[in-house]
Write an enzyme that holds these catalytic residues in place. Structure first.
Site, PDB file in Angstrom:
ATOM      1  N   HIS A   1       0.851  -1.192   0.000  1.00 50.04           N
ATOM      2  CA  HIS A   1       0.000   0.000   0.000  1.00 50.04           C
ATOM      3  C   HIS A   1       0.882   1.235   0.000  1.00 50.04           C
ATOM      4  O   HIS A   1       1.905   1.270   0.679  1.00 50.04           O
ATOM      5  CB  HIS A   1      -0.884   0.046   1.252  1.00 50.04           C
TER       6      HIS A   1
ATOM      7  N   GLY B   1     -36.008  18.848 -16.801  1.00 51.22           N
ATOM      8  CA  GLY B   1     -34.660  18.457 -17.223  1.00 51.22           C
ATOM      9  C   GLY B   1     -34.506  16.958 -17.402  1.00 51.22           C
ATOM     10  O   GLY B   1     -33.578  16.511 -18.091  1.00 51.22           O
TER      11      GLY B   1
ATOM     12  N   LYS C   1     -15.772  20.063 -21.260  1.00 56.75           N
ATOM     13  CA  LYS C   1     -16.485  19.958 -22.546  1.00 56.75           C
ATOM     14  C   LYS C   1     -15.753  20.642 -23.710  1.00 56.75           C
ATOM     15  O   LYS C   1     -15.738  20.124 -24.820  1.00 56.75           O
ATOM     16  CB  LYS C   1     -17.906  20.494 -22.406  1.00 56.75           C
TER      17      LYS C   1
ATOM     18  N   ALA D   1     -25.305  31.217 -18.991  1.00 58.44           N
ATOM     19  CA  ALA D   1     -24.466  31.278 -20.202  1.00 58.44           C
ATOM     20  C   ALA D   1     -23.319  30.280 -20.115  1.00 58.44           C
ATOM     21  O   ALA D   1     -22.233  30.530 -20.630  1.00 58.44           O
ATOM     22  CB  ALA D   1     -23.955  32.702 -20.389  1.00 58.44           C
TER      23      ALA D   1
ATOM     24  N   ARG E   1     -20.422  36.925 -19.743  1.00 56.49           N
ATOM     25  CA  ARG E   1     -20.574  35.571 -20.321  1.00 56.49           C
ATOM     26  C   ARG E   1     -21.739  35.525 -21.315  1.00 56.49           C
ATOM     27  O   ARG E   1     -21.658  34.879 -22.364  1.00 56.49           O
ATOM     28  CB  ARG E   1     -20.796  34.530 -19.215  1.00 56.49           C
TER      29      ARG E   1
ATOM     30  N   ASP F   1     -26.176  17.092 -26.129  1.00 55.90           N
ATOM     31  CA  ASP F   1     -27.057  18.052 -25.439  1.00 55.90           C
ATOM     32  C   ASP F   1     -27.878  18.833 -26.462  1.00 55.90           C
ATOM     33  O   ASP F   1     -29.057  19.121 -26.258  1.00 55.90           O
ATOM     34  CB  ASP F   1     -26.226  19.062 -24.627  1.00 55.90           C
TER      35      ASP F   1
ATOM     36  N   GLN G   1     -25.983   9.257 -26.424  1.00 57.12           N
ATOM     37  CA  GLN G   1     -24.625   8.787 -26.118  1.00 57.12           C
ATOM     38  C   GLN G   1     -24.561   7.273 -26.183  1.00 57.12           C
ATOM     39  O   GLN G   1     -23.623   6.700 -26.745  1.00 57.12           O
ATOM     40  CB  GLN G   1     -24.229   9.207 -24.698  1.00 57.12           C
TER      41      GLN G   1
ATOM     42  N   LYS H   1      -1.470  -8.093  -3.909  1.00 54.52           N
ATOM     43  CA  LYS H   1      -2.323  -6.891  -3.875  1.00 54.52           C
ATOM     44  C   LYS H   1      -1.473  -5.618  -3.877  1.00 54.52           C
ATOM     45  O   LYS H   1      -0.526  -5.501  -3.095  1.00 54.52           O
ATOM     46  CB  LYS H   1      -3.201  -6.902  -2.620  1.00 54.52           C
TER      47      LYS H   1
HETATM   48  P1  NAP Z   1     -21.980  25.916 -16.102  1.00 55.39           P
HETATM   49  O1  NAP Z   1     -21.205  25.811 -17.357  1.00 55.39           O
HETATM   50  O2  NAP Z   1     -21.269  25.978 -14.802  1.00 55.39           O
HETATM   51  O3  NAP Z   1     -22.906  27.256 -16.213  1.00 55.39           O
HETATM   52  C1  NAP Z   1     -23.778  27.622 -15.191  1.00 55.39           C
HETATM   53  C2  NAP Z   1     -24.473  28.928 -15.527  1.00 55.39           C
HETATM   54  O4  NAP Z   1     -25.403  29.198 -14.468  1.00 55.39           O
HETATM   55  C3  NAP Z   1     -23.536  30.132 -15.575  1.00 55.39           C
HETATM   56  O5  NAP Z   1     -24.043  31.061 -16.499  1.00 55.39           O
HETATM   57  C4  NAP Z   1     -23.613  30.670 -14.155  1.00 55.39           C
HETATM   58  O6  NAP Z   1     -23.354  32.023 -14.062  1.00 55.39           O
HETATM   59  C5  NAP Z   1     -25.069  30.456 -13.855  1.00 55.39           C
HETATM   60  N1  NAP Z   1     -25.321  30.405 -12.425  1.00 55.39           N
HETATM   61  C6  NAP Z   1     -24.743  29.587 -11.524  1.00 55.39           C
HETATM   62  N2  NAP Z   1     -25.250  29.813 -10.298  1.00 55.39           N
HETATM   63  C7  NAP Z   1     -26.148  30.825 -10.435  1.00 55.39           C
HETATM   64  C8  NAP Z   1     -26.994  31.523  -9.528  1.00 55.39           C
HETATM   65  N3  NAP Z   1     -27.026  31.206  -8.230  1.00 55.39           N
HETATM   66  N4  NAP Z   1     -27.796  32.479 -10.013  1.00 55.39           N
HETATM   67  C9  NAP Z   1     -27.773  32.780 -11.320  1.00 55.39           C
HETATM   68  N5  NAP Z   1     -26.993  32.177 -12.231  1.00 55.39           N
HETATM   69  C10 NAP Z   1     -26.191  31.206 -11.780  1.00 55.39           C
HETATM   70  O7  NAP Z   1     -23.020  24.743 -15.982  1.00 55.39           O
HETATM   71  P2  NAP Z   1     -23.815  24.004 -17.178  1.00 55.39           P
HETATM   72  O8  NAP Z   1     -23.058  22.845 -17.680  1.00 55.39           O
HETATM   73  O9  NAP Z   1     -24.277  25.020 -18.164  1.00 55.39           O
HETATM   74  O10 NAP Z   1     -25.042  23.435 -16.352  1.00 55.39           O
HETATM   75  C11 NAP Z   1     -26.005  24.304 -15.795  1.00 55.39           C
HETATM   76  C12 NAP Z   1     -27.187  23.483 -15.317  1.00 55.39           C
HETATM   77  O11 NAP Z   1     -27.825  22.899 -16.438  1.00 55.39           O
HETATM   78  C13 NAP Z   1     -26.763  22.307 -14.442  1.00 55.39           C
HETATM   79  O12 NAP Z   1     -26.787  22.664 -13.104  1.00 55.39           O
HETATM   80  C14 NAP Z   1     -27.757  21.238 -14.780  1.00 55.39           C
HETATM   81  O13 NAP Z   1     -28.785  21.234 -13.822  1.00 55.39           O
HETATM   82  C15 NAP Z   1     -28.319  21.646 -16.110  1.00 55.39           C
HETATM   83  N6  NAP Z   1     -27.985  20.671 -17.175  1.00 55.39           N
HETATM   84  C16 NAP Z   1     -28.928  19.779 -17.491  1.00 55.39           C
HETATM   85  C17 NAP Z   1     -28.710  18.877 -18.501  1.00 55.39           C
HETATM   86  C18 NAP Z   1     -29.779  17.903 -18.837  1.00 55.39           C
HETATM   87  O14 NAP Z   1     -29.533  17.015 -19.646  1.00 55.39           O
HETATM   88  N7  NAP Z   1     -30.964  18.030 -18.285  1.00 55.39           N
HETATM   89  C19 NAP Z   1     -27.497  18.876 -19.207  1.00 55.39           C
HETATM   90  C20 NAP Z   1     -26.526  19.815 -18.844  1.00 55.39           C
HETATM   91  C21 NAP Z   1     -26.791  20.703 -17.827  1.00 55.39           C
HETATM   92  P3  NAP Z   1     -21.929  32.598 -13.570  1.00 55.39           P
HETATM   93  O15 NAP Z   1     -21.069  32.627 -14.786  1.00 55.39           O
HETATM   94  O16 NAP Z   1     -22.246  33.919 -13.013  1.00 55.39           O
HETATM   95  O17 NAP Z   1     -21.411  31.635 -12.533  1.00 55.39           O
END
Ligand code: NAP
Length: 527
Positions: free
Chosen positions: A118, A470, A289, A362, A389, A326, A481, A143
Site C-alpha cells: 500500500h 430536465g 467539454k 451562459a 458571459r 445536449d 450517447q 495486492k
Molecule cells: P456551467 O457551465 O457551470 O454554467 C452555469 C451557468 O449558471 C452560468 O451562467 C452561471 O453564471 C449560472 N449560475 C450559476 N449559479 C447561479 C446563480 N445562483 N444564479 C444565477 N446564475 C447562476 O453549468 P452548465 O453545464 O451550463 O449546467 C447548468 C445546469 O444545467 C446544471 O446545473 C444542470 O442542472 C443543467 N444541465 C442539465 C442537462 C440535462 O440534460 N438536463 C445537461 C446539462 C446541464 P456565472 O457565470 O455567473 O457563474
C-alpha cells in the site's frame, strides 16, 4: 477456476466487537460470500472467539499499520503477534500480510495468503520493481493499492494489471483511480473490494458493496468487457453510471460504465493513459467539454457549432470522435412538447423560427441550447448573472444578451429556459425567476433534473404554463450517447422511469439504510 472464494470481497471495519459482529452477520445474511475483517479498526484487544460465532462465509484477516492506511497504533511486534494468532485461530481462511513482513510469518495449515503493498501518498516510480519482488514471495494473491497523482500513474497500474503472471488485485485509490478498481477485474484480478459500510472511511475511493447491486455489475466483468466512463470534476453524484449500466444489462451489452474524476486541464493526459485499457467512450462533463472538442480528431457538426462536446468515442487507432448530444436532446425535448401542446390546443405546431426564447445562464448547457435554437431560427435572448458571459455567448453563437436584473421585463417571450443550477438539489426552494413572470401559455423548460419538479416547474404549472423538465433532456442526451457507444437506440421511457426511481427520496433512504449496519445505534462507537 477462481482463486478466491468470490469475485467480491466485502470489507467490514468497526471499532467495537459488538458492531463488527452485527456487520459480519448482516453482510453474510445479505449474500456476502467473502469478507475482509479489518481487525486494526477494533479499539480493544482482538477477541477472535467473539467474532467467530458470526462467521457465515470465508473470512480474511487484515491488521494494518497507519502507513498502509490502517488504524493499529500499537507496536509492530504486537501487530505481527496478532497476525500469527489470527492464522492459527482457525477463524480465518485468508490472511493479508504486507510485503515487508510476509517473510517473517510462516504459512500455516490451509490459510491462504495475500501479500500486499500500500502507498497512501503516491505511486512510486519503482512500483514495477516492488511488484516483481512481491511475485517471488510466498502468496496466493498479490495486492497493490497506491495513490495516483498523474495520468501516468494510472497507466502504470493498468500495465501491471495486464502483465500480472500470478493472481493480482492492483488498483489506484481515490476518485482519480476509481476506474482501475474495475479494470483490474477485466485483466483477471480474483476480486474487487467493496465496503459493507462506506461511512466508515476505510480507504479512499472504496466503493460500497451495495453499489455492486444498484450500479456496477462487477460480476459480469470479464476479459471482453468494454469500458466506458464519465469524465468530469466532480462526478460523484451523477446518475449516468446507474443509467448506462442498467441499459448495458438490459440490452445484454458486455460493458461497464464508471465515473472518472479528472482535474481541469488533464483530459488529454487522462484519456491517453486510459488507452491502455482501452476506454471505449466517455461522457464528458464540467469542466472538460471544450477540451473534449479540441481533443478529438473528428467532430460531429454540432460540436463545431457549439464549440464543446459531451461525448468522446474512441476509435481503434486511439483517436477520438467528439459529439454533442445536449444540442439535439434539448431541441427534441422542445419539439416533442410544442407538438403535444399544439395538438391539445387543436392548432398547428409552431416553427422554431416563430419563437422568442429567453435563456437564463451562459454556461455549457446554455451554449448547446442557444446554438440549437439560433440555428433553428428562433429569436434568442441570453441573460446571465455574469453579464460578460452572456454577451460573449451571443457574440460567438448568435442571439442577443440582456442584463440579469432586466430579465423580468423582457418584452416578448414564448419559451423560458433555465440553464443555471438554481433550484437544483439541495437548494430546492430557489427559482431563477419571480413567479409573476410566468404567464399562462408560456413554455417553461428547466434543464435542472434533480429534482424533476423544481420550484420553477411547480410555479409554472400553477400559473398555467406548459412545462418541460430536465429529466426529458437528460434522458435524451444519455440515450444518444448510448447509441454512439453501442449502436443501439435504448428505450427512453425505461430510462425515464429508472432515473426517477434513482432520484426518489425513498431510494436514497434505502441506499443510506444499506450503508448502516443492521440498524443498530452508532452512539459512542468511536469514543
Ligand atoms: P456551467 O457551465 O457551470 O454554467 C452555469 C451557468 O449558471 C452560468 O451562467 C452561471 O453564471 C449560472 N449560475 C450559476 N449559479 C447561479 C446563480 N445562483 N444564479 C444565477 N446564475 C447562476 O453549468 P452548465 O453545464 O451550463 O449546467 C447548468 C445546469 O444545467 C446544471 O446545473 C444542470 O442542472 C443543467 N444541465 C442539465 C442537462 C440535462 O440534460 N438536463 C445537461 C446539462 C446541464 P456565472 O457565470 O455567473 O457563474
Amino acid at each position: 477456476m477462481s482463486v478466491g472464494p468470490d469475485k467480491i470481497c466485502g470489507v467490514v471495519a468497526r471499532t467495537r466487537h459488538k458492531m463488527m459482529q452485527v456487520e459480519l452477520r448482516e453482510a453474510a445474511a445479505r449474500g456476502a460470500k467473502f469478507l475482509e475483517v479489518r481487525l486494526d479498526f477494533l479499539s480493544k484487544a482482538v477477541d477472535f472467539k467473539r467474532l467467530q460465532a458470526y462467521k457465515g462465509c470465508p473470512w480474511m484477516a487484515t491488521f494494518r499499520r497507519p502507513v498502509d492506511g490502517g488504524r493499529w497504533s500499537g507496536s509492530e511486534a504486537e501487530r505481527q503477534m496478532v497476525l500469527r494468532q489470527a492464522i492459527v485461530s482457525g477463524v480465518f481462511d485468508w490472511i493479508d500480510l504486507e510485503t515487508d513482513v510476509i517473510e517473517n510469518i510462516r504459512r500455516f495449515g490451509p490459510v491462504k495468503r495475500v501479500v500486499s503493498y500500500h502507498n497512501m501518498t503516491e505511486t512510486p516510480q519503482n512500483l514495477d520493481e516492488i511488484y516483481d519482488k512481491m511475485l517471488t514471495q510466498d502468496a496466493d494473491v498479490y495486492k497493490i493499492a497506491v495513490m495516483p497523482k498523474t495520468a501516468d500513474d494510472l497507466q502504470r497500474i493498468v500495465e501491471i494489471q495486464k502483465r500480472a503472471s500470478k493472481p493480482t488485485v492492483a488498483f489506484a485509490m481515490g476518485e482519480f483511480g476509481f476506474v482501475t478498481r474495475f479494470t483490474a477485474l477485466k485483466f483477471g484480478a480474483p476480486w474487487i473490494y467493496g465496503a459493507f459500510n462506506k461511512e466508515r472511511g476505510i480507504a479512499p475511493g472504496l466503493p460500497a458493496l451495495h453499489e455492486f447491486r444498484t450500479t456496477y455489475p462487477v460480476r459480469a466483468i470479464g476479459p471482453n468487457t468494454k469500458f466506458f466512463a464519465l469524465l468530469g470534476d466532480p462526478v460523484g453524484h451523477s446518475y449516468s453510471p446507474i443509467l448506462h449500466n442498467h441499459l448495458f444489462r438490459r440490452l445484454k451489452v458486455d460493458a461497464v460504465y464508471v465515473p472518472f474524476r479528472v482535474p481541469d486541464g488533464q483530459l488529454a493526459d487522462a484519456t491517453d493513459a486510459m488507452n491502455a485499457v482501452p476506454i471505449s467512450g466517455y461522457s464528458v462533463t464540467i469542466p472538460h467539454k471544450e477540451a473534449a472538442a479540441l481533443r478529438a480528431k473528428e467532430v460531429d457538426p454540432m460540436v463545431h457549432i457549439v464549440g464543446a462536446a459531451n461525448t468522446l468515442q474512441a476509435r481503434a487507432d486511439g483517436t477520438f470522435l467528439a459529439a454533442n448530444t445536449d444540442y439535439p436532446a434539448a431541441l427534441e425535448s422542445l419539439r416533442t412538447h410544442l407538438d403535444a401542446k399544439a395538438l391539445s390546443e387543436g392548432v398547428k405546431p409552431p416553427d422554431f423560427s416563430q419563437l422568442f426564447v429567453l435563456v437564463l445562464g451562459a454556461g455549457g448547457a446554455a451554449r448547446a441550447i442557444v446554438a440549437a435554437l439560433v440555428r433553428a431560427g428562433s429569436s434568442v435572448t441570453i441573460t446571465s448573472r455574469t453579464p460578460e458571459r452572456a454577451t460573449k455567448l451571443a457574440e460567438q453563437i448568435g442571439g442577443k444578451s440582456c442584463d440579469w436584473q432586466a430579465r423580468h421585463s423582457i418584452a416578448q417571450c414564448d419559451i423560458l429556459i433555465n440553464c443555471t443550477p438554481v433550484g437544483m438539489h439541495p437548494k430546492v426552494d430557489e427559482s431563477p425567476v419571480h413567479a409573476s413572470f410566468l404567464k399562462p401559455g408560456l413554455v417553461v423548460f428547466d434543464t435542472v433534473y434533480n429534482p424533476e419538479h423544481t420550484l420553477l416547474i411547480r410555479d409554472a404549472e400553477s400559473r398555467g404554463c406548459t412545462t418541460i423538465s430536465g429529466v426529458d433532456m437528460f434522458v435524451r442526451q444519455a440515450a444518444k450517447q448510448f447509441e454512439i457507444f453501442t449502436g443501439i437506440a435504448p428505450p427512453l421511457e425505461d430510462m425515464r422511469e429508472l432515473l426517477r426511481k434513482a432520484m426518489s427520496p425513498l431510494t436514497a433512504a434505502m441506499d443510506t439504510e444499506a450503508e448502516k449496519s443492521g440498524g443498530m445505534g452508532e452512539a459512542g462507537e468511536n469514543a
